[in-house]
Design a protein around this motif. Structure first.
Motif, PDB file in Angstrom:
ATOM      1  N   THR A  98       1.005  -1.527  -0.059  1.00  0.00           N
ATOM      2  CA  THR A  98      -0.507  -0.207   0.038  1.00  0.00           C
ATOM      3  C   THR A  98       0.719   1.256   0.418  1.00  0.00           C
ATOM      4  O   THR A  98       2.055   1.294   0.665  1.00  0.00           O
ATOM      5  N   PRO A  99       0.703   2.077  -0.862  1.00  0.00           N
ATOM      6  CA  PRO A  99       1.460   3.477  -1.033  1.00  0.00           C
ATOM      7  C   PRO A  99       1.691   3.821   0.185  1.00  0.00           C
ATOM      8  O   PRO A  99       0.659   4.325   1.239  1.00  0.00           O
ATOM      9  N   SER A 100       2.512   4.806   0.493  1.00  0.00           N
ATOM     10  CA  SER A 100       2.408   5.535   1.730  1.00  0.00           C
ATOM     11  C   SER A 100       2.357   6.883   1.724  1.00  0.00           C
ATOM     12  O   SER A 100       2.711   7.458   0.713  1.00  0.00           O
ATOM     13  N   ASN A 101       1.489   7.653   2.070  1.00  0.00           N
ATOM     14  CA  ASN A 101       0.640   8.889   1.902  1.00  0.00           C
ATOM     15  C   ASN A 101      -0.160   9.444   0.859  1.00  0.00           C
ATOM     16  O   ASN A 101       0.694   9.799  -0.088  1.00  0.00           O
ATOM     17  N   PRO A 102      -0.864   8.447   0.266  1.00  0.00           N
ATOM     18  CA  PRO A 102      -1.909   9.134  -0.585  1.00  0.00           C
ATOM     19  C   PRO A 102      -2.177  10.056  -1.178  1.00  0.00           C
ATOM     20  O   PRO A 102      -1.525  10.383  -1.749  1.00  0.00           O
ATOM     21  N   LYS A 103      -2.600  10.785   0.041  1.00  0.00           N
ATOM     22  CA  LYS A 103      -2.753  12.210  -0.493  1.00  0.00           C
ATOM     23  C   LYS A 103      -1.800  13.115  -0.928  1.00  0.00           C
ATOM     24  O   LYS A 103      -1.917  14.033  -2.477  1.00  0.00           O
ATOM     25  N   ARG A 104      -0.375  12.954  -0.465  1.00  0.00           N
ATOM     26  CA  ARG A 104       0.953  13.496  -1.057  1.00  0.00           C
ATOM     27  C   ARG A 104       1.234  13.061  -2.365  1.00  0.00           C
ATOM     28  O   ARG A 104       1.734  14.141  -3.330  1.00  0.00           O
ATOM     29  N   ILE A 105       0.424  12.117  -2.888  1.00  0.00           N
ATOM     30  CA  ILE A 105       0.927  10.951  -4.510  1.00  0.00           C
ATOM     31  C   ILE A 105       0.320  12.030  -5.006  1.00  0.00           C
ATOM     32  O   ILE A 105       0.396  12.221  -5.998  1.00  0.00           O
ATOM     33  N   LEU A 106      -1.007  11.909  -4.388  1.00  0.00           N
ATOM     34  CA  LEU A 106      -1.810  12.539  -5.543  1.00  0.00           C
ATOM     35  C   LEU A 106      -1.664  13.892  -5.908  1.00  0.00           C
ATOM     36  O   LEU A 106      -1.752  14.200  -6.976  1.00  0.00           O
ATOM     37  N   GLU A 107      -1.402  15.011  -5.082  1.00  0.00           N
ATOM     38  CA  GLU A 107      -1.148  16.318  -4.823  1.00  0.00           C
ATOM     39  C   GLU A 107      -0.079  16.318  -5.606  1.00  0.00           C
ATOM     40  O   GLU A 107       0.553  17.601  -6.504  1.00  0.00           O
ATOM     41  N   HIS A 108       1.041  15.553  -5.496  1.00  0.00           N
ATOM     42  CA  HIS A 108       2.308  15.944  -6.509  1.00  0.00           C
ATOM     43  C   HIS A 108       2.175  14.951  -7.757  1.00  0.00           C
ATOM     44  O   HIS A 108       2.507  16.256  -9.084  1.00  0.00           O
ATOM     45  N   ASN A 109       0.872  14.391  -8.282  1.00  0.00           N
ATOM     46  CA  ASN A 109       0.958  14.111  -9.450  1.00  0.00           C
ATOM     47  C   ASN A 109      -0.684  14.212 -10.170  1.00  0.00           C
ATOM     48  O   ASN A 109      -0.590  14.756 -11.487  1.00  0.00           O
ATOM     49  N   LEU A 110      -1.553  15.034  -9.308  1.00  0.00           N
ATOM     50  CA  LEU A 110      -2.692  15.714  -9.896  1.00  0.00           C
ATOM     51  C   LEU A 110      -2.699  17.405  -9.564  1.00  0.00           C
ATOM     52  O   LEU A 110      -2.940  17.372  -8.360  1.00  0.00           O
ATOM     53  N   THR A 111      -3.088  18.009 -10.752  1.00  0.00           N
ATOM     54  CA  THR A 111      -3.633  19.843 -10.594  1.00  0.00           C
ATOM     55  C   THR A 111      -4.453  19.491 -11.943  1.00  0.00           C
ATOM     56  O   THR A 111      -4.485  19.484 -12.591  1.00  0.00           O
ATOM     57  N   LEU A 112      -5.642  20.588 -11.161  1.00  0.00           N
ATOM     58  CA  LEU A 112      -6.093  20.718 -12.452  1.00  0.00           C
ATOM     59  C   LEU A 112      -6.556  21.960 -11.967  1.00  0.00           C
ATOM     60  O   LEU A 112      -6.964  22.496 -10.760  1.00  0.00           O
ATOM     61  N   GLN A 113      -6.345  22.841 -13.488  1.00  0.00           N
ATOM     62  CA  GLN A 113      -6.594  24.039 -13.221  1.00  0.00           C
ATOM     63  C   GLN A 113      -7.773  25.171 -12.737  1.00  0.00           C
ATOM     64  O   GLN A 113      -7.481  26.076 -12.298  1.00  0.00           O
ATOM     65  N   ASN A 114      -9.238  24.440 -13.902  1.00  0.00           N
ATOM     66  CA  ASN A 114     -10.252  24.927 -12.990  1.00  0.00           C
ATOM     67  C   ASN A 114     -10.880  24.260 -12.134  1.00  0.00           C
ATOM     68  O   ASN A 114     -12.495  24.194 -12.133  1.00  0.00           O
ATOM     69  N   ALA A 115     -10.480  23.458 -11.777  1.00  0.00           N
ATOM     70  CA  ALA A 115     -11.115  22.188 -10.871  1.00  0.00           C
ATOM     71  C   ALA A 115     -10.924  21.862  -9.401  1.00  0.00           C
ATOM     72  O   ALA A 115      -9.142  21.874  -9.298  1.00  0.00           O
ATOM     73  N   VAL A 116     -11.389  21.058  -8.203  1.00  0.00           N
ATOM     74  CA  VAL A 116     -10.721  20.918  -7.054  1.00  0.00           C
ATOM     75  C   VAL A 116     -11.290  19.107  -6.785  1.00  0.00           C
ATOM     76  O   VAL A 116     -12.090  18.998  -8.229  1.00  0.00           O
ATOM     77  N   TYR A 117     -10.211  19.114  -6.111  1.00  0.00           N
ATOM     78  CA  TYR A 117     -10.730  17.053  -6.348  1.00  0.00           C
ATOM     79  C   TYR A 117     -10.829  16.758  -5.204  1.00  0.00           C
ATOM     80  O   TYR A 117      -9.480  17.379  -4.063  1.00  0.00           O
ATOM     81  N   ARG A 118     -11.368  15.965  -4.456  1.00  0.00           N
ATOM     82  CA  ARG A 118     -11.352  15.183  -3.149  1.00  0.00           C
ATOM     83  C   ARG A 118     -10.746  13.545  -3.034  1.00  0.00           C
ATOM     84  O   ARG A 118     -11.445  13.233  -4.049  1.00  0.00           O
ATOM     85  N   LEU A 119      -9.805  12.804  -2.203  1.00  0.00           N
ATOM     86  CA  LEU A 119      -9.661  11.585  -2.499  1.00  0.00           C
ATOM     87  C   LEU A 119     -10.504  11.670  -1.558  1.00  0.00           C
ATOM     88  O   LEU A 119     -10.684  11.452  -0.213  1.00  0.00           O
ATOM     89  N   VAL A 120     -11.018   9.896  -1.757  1.00  0.00           N
ATOM     90  CA  VAL A 120     -12.410   9.686  -1.012  1.00  0.00           C
ATOM     91  C   VAL A 120     -11.640   8.301  -0.195  1.00  0.00           C
ATOM     92  O   VAL A 120     -11.915   8.353   0.556  1.00  0.00           O
ATOM     93  N   LYS A 121     -10.799   6.684  -1.108  1.00  0.00           N
ATOM     94  CA  LYS A 121     -10.411   6.143  -0.371  1.00  0.00           C
ATOM     95  C   LYS A 121      -8.942   5.477  -0.921  1.00  0.00           C
ATOM     96  O   LYS A 121      -9.388   6.024  -3.173  1.00  0.00           O
ATOM     97  N   VAL A 122      -8.688   4.514  -0.747  1.00  0.00           N
ATOM     98  CA  VAL A 122      -7.478   4.205  -1.691  1.00  0.00           C
ATOM     99  C   VAL A 122      -7.639   2.643  -1.187  1.00  0.00           C
ATOM    100  O   VAL A 122      -7.694   2.064  -0.138  1.00  0.00           O
ATOM    101  N   SER A 123      -7.902   1.992  -2.367  1.00  0.00           N
ATOM    102  CA  SER A 123      -8.068   0.756  -2.379  1.00  0.00           C
ATOM    103  C   SER A 123      -7.635  -0.382  -2.925  1.00  0.00           C
ATOM    104  O   SER A 123      -7.573   0.376  -4.224  1.00  0.00           O
ATOM    105  N   PRO A 124      -7.493  -1.721  -2.596  1.00  0.00           N
ATOM    106  CA  PRO A 124      -6.974  -2.492  -3.889  1.00  0.00           C
ATOM    107  C   PRO A 124      -8.064  -2.880  -5.320  1.00  0.00           C
ATOM    108  O   PRO A 124      -9.272  -2.760  -4.841  1.00  0.00           O
ATOM    109  N   ALA A 125      -7.405  -3.414  -6.117  1.00  0.00           N
ATOM    110  CA  ALA A 125      -8.222  -3.507  -7.259  1.00  0.00           C
ATOM    111  C   ALA A 125      -8.034  -4.320  -8.399  1.00  0.00           C
ATOM    112  O   ALA A 125      -6.383  -3.793  -8.389  1.00  0.00           O
TER     113      ALA A 125
END
Length: 376
Positions: A98-125
């Motif tokens: 399982t990746p450590s600190n998922p929010k930081r990983i997401l902030e580093h990889n995803l930027t939306l110029q005109n919208a916001v996002y929220r991380l709901v959960k991280v789960s195996p798939a």
């Protein structure tokens, strides 16, 4: 050896053994092969041969690389076999990292110029990747051969170019049987795959050929300048003679016309010399099925809301990039459209050239919804 040379050596070993040859690895970086008659004909090899896959190779070994001749030989031997391959990566979803600190990983990889996002959960798939392999040849005053790989996650349309080599290495390893209880994303339709390739393939080839095209342009501009300067000097000399010898005016005017015709003909010759043609051939499609860690998101734009996800690959230990759902390009920043909340690049949400109103090309493939002008 470089990674590509190692993969090529393993591929040739497996292919020749599957065709009935006796194959032994020899140092440095080579294979010794006792070939069947069919193998001798299709690979144009003697019964006993040595092949080398790097600059340093066994004594008497023939060099094997990703050149057109060897690709054609291997293609004759391969025939229709191996053009479609499925690999199920033998990872346990229960013990997957399982990746450590998922929010930081997401902030580093995803930027939306005109919208916001929220991380709901991280789960195996589980997901399925499709990797398309093409061979292309560019012809101009020079020739360039190369292999191009395009990979896509069928669960969300994300490109996987930043870890495609990892997936390819895994695809040639031992696979396992697929548990029927595993829930996979559906395969795309033929129309969906065709659209993806129509958008992604030309851009990928242009990117791979960028240095080749830049060199071609420099040589063309150099030759154009040389021809222009040469004929300009000839014309200047004729004009000078006309001023000094008015009696020769008619003769020099005819000469200037001949110089102009010759210059125009030379320009046409140069255009033909530097004319670019690219031949593309599909080689193989690989389906890689494996467990991932799924980052489930909610994307918000004004009053709209959309559920979306990105997958973290446990082999590459990377989160995939957000797709452009119009161009399937990795370049450019990401925006969210108002209508369907498509994630697109800035180029895919640019202003219409006619009415100057921005619109989403993923929503409106053919024309601007504001003025009706065909897509530009």
């Amino acid at each position: 050896m470089e990674q590509s040379e190692t993969v090529l050596k393993a591929f040739v070993k497996q292919l020749t053994e599957a065709s009935g040859a006796l194959v032994e690895e020899i140092e440095p970086n080579g294979l010794e092969i006792i070939s069947t008659q069919e193998l001798q004909q299709k690979l144009k090899l003697p019964e006993l041969t040595r092949l080398g896959f790097a600059l340093e190779r066994p004594k008497g070994a023939e060099r094997v690389g990703l050149e057109t001749e060897w690709l054609e030989r291997l293609g004759r031997l391969l025939g229709q076999k191996g053009q479609f391959l499925r690999s199920i990566v033998p990872l346990s979803i229960q013990t997957m990292q399982t990746p450590s600190n998922p929010k930081r990983i997401l902030e580093h990889n995803l930027t939306l110029q005109n919208a916001v996002y929220r991380l709901v959960k991280v789960s195996p798939a589980w997901t399925r990747y499709l990797i398309f392999i093409f061979h292309y040849t560019a012809f101009s005053d020079e020739k360039r051969d190369s292999i191009l790989r395009l990979g896509i996650n069928l669960s969300n349309g994300s490109l996987v170019d930043n870890f495609i080599e990892t997936l390819l290495r895994e695809a040639i390893q031992d696979s396992r049987l697929l548990d029927e209880s595993i829930k996979l994303p559906p395969l795309w339709t033929t129309n969906q795959l065709n659209y993806f390739l129509e958008q992604a393939l030309p851009r990928a080839i242009d990117s791979n050929l960028s240095q080749f095209l830049a060199g071609l342009k420099r040589r063309q501009e150099r030759d154009l300048a040389r021809i222009y300067d040469y004929h300009k000097q000839l014309r200047r000399e004729s004009l000078l003679r006309m001023r000094k010898q008015p009696a020769e005016t008619e003769k020099e005017q005819a000469k200037i016309q001949a110089i102009t015709r010759e210059y125009q003909a030379k320009i046409v010759d140069l255009q033909q010399k530097y004319d670019l043609r690219i031949d593309v051939e599909w080689v193989q499609t690989l389906e890689v099925i494996m467990p991932v860690q799924r980052f489930e998101l909610i994307i918000k734009r004004r009053k709209g809301e959309r559920h979306f996800h990105l997958d973290w690959n446990p082999l590459a230990k990377k989160l995939e990039s957000a797709p452009c759902e119009y161009s399937y390009s990795l370049e450019g920043k990401r925006m969210v459209c108002d209508d369907a909340l498509h994630i697109v690049s800035e180029l895919a949400h640019r202003d219409c050239s006619s009415c100057a109103k921005a619109y989403c090309r993923a929503c409106h493939l053919l024309k601007c919804p504001k003025c009706g002008k065909s897509k530009t």
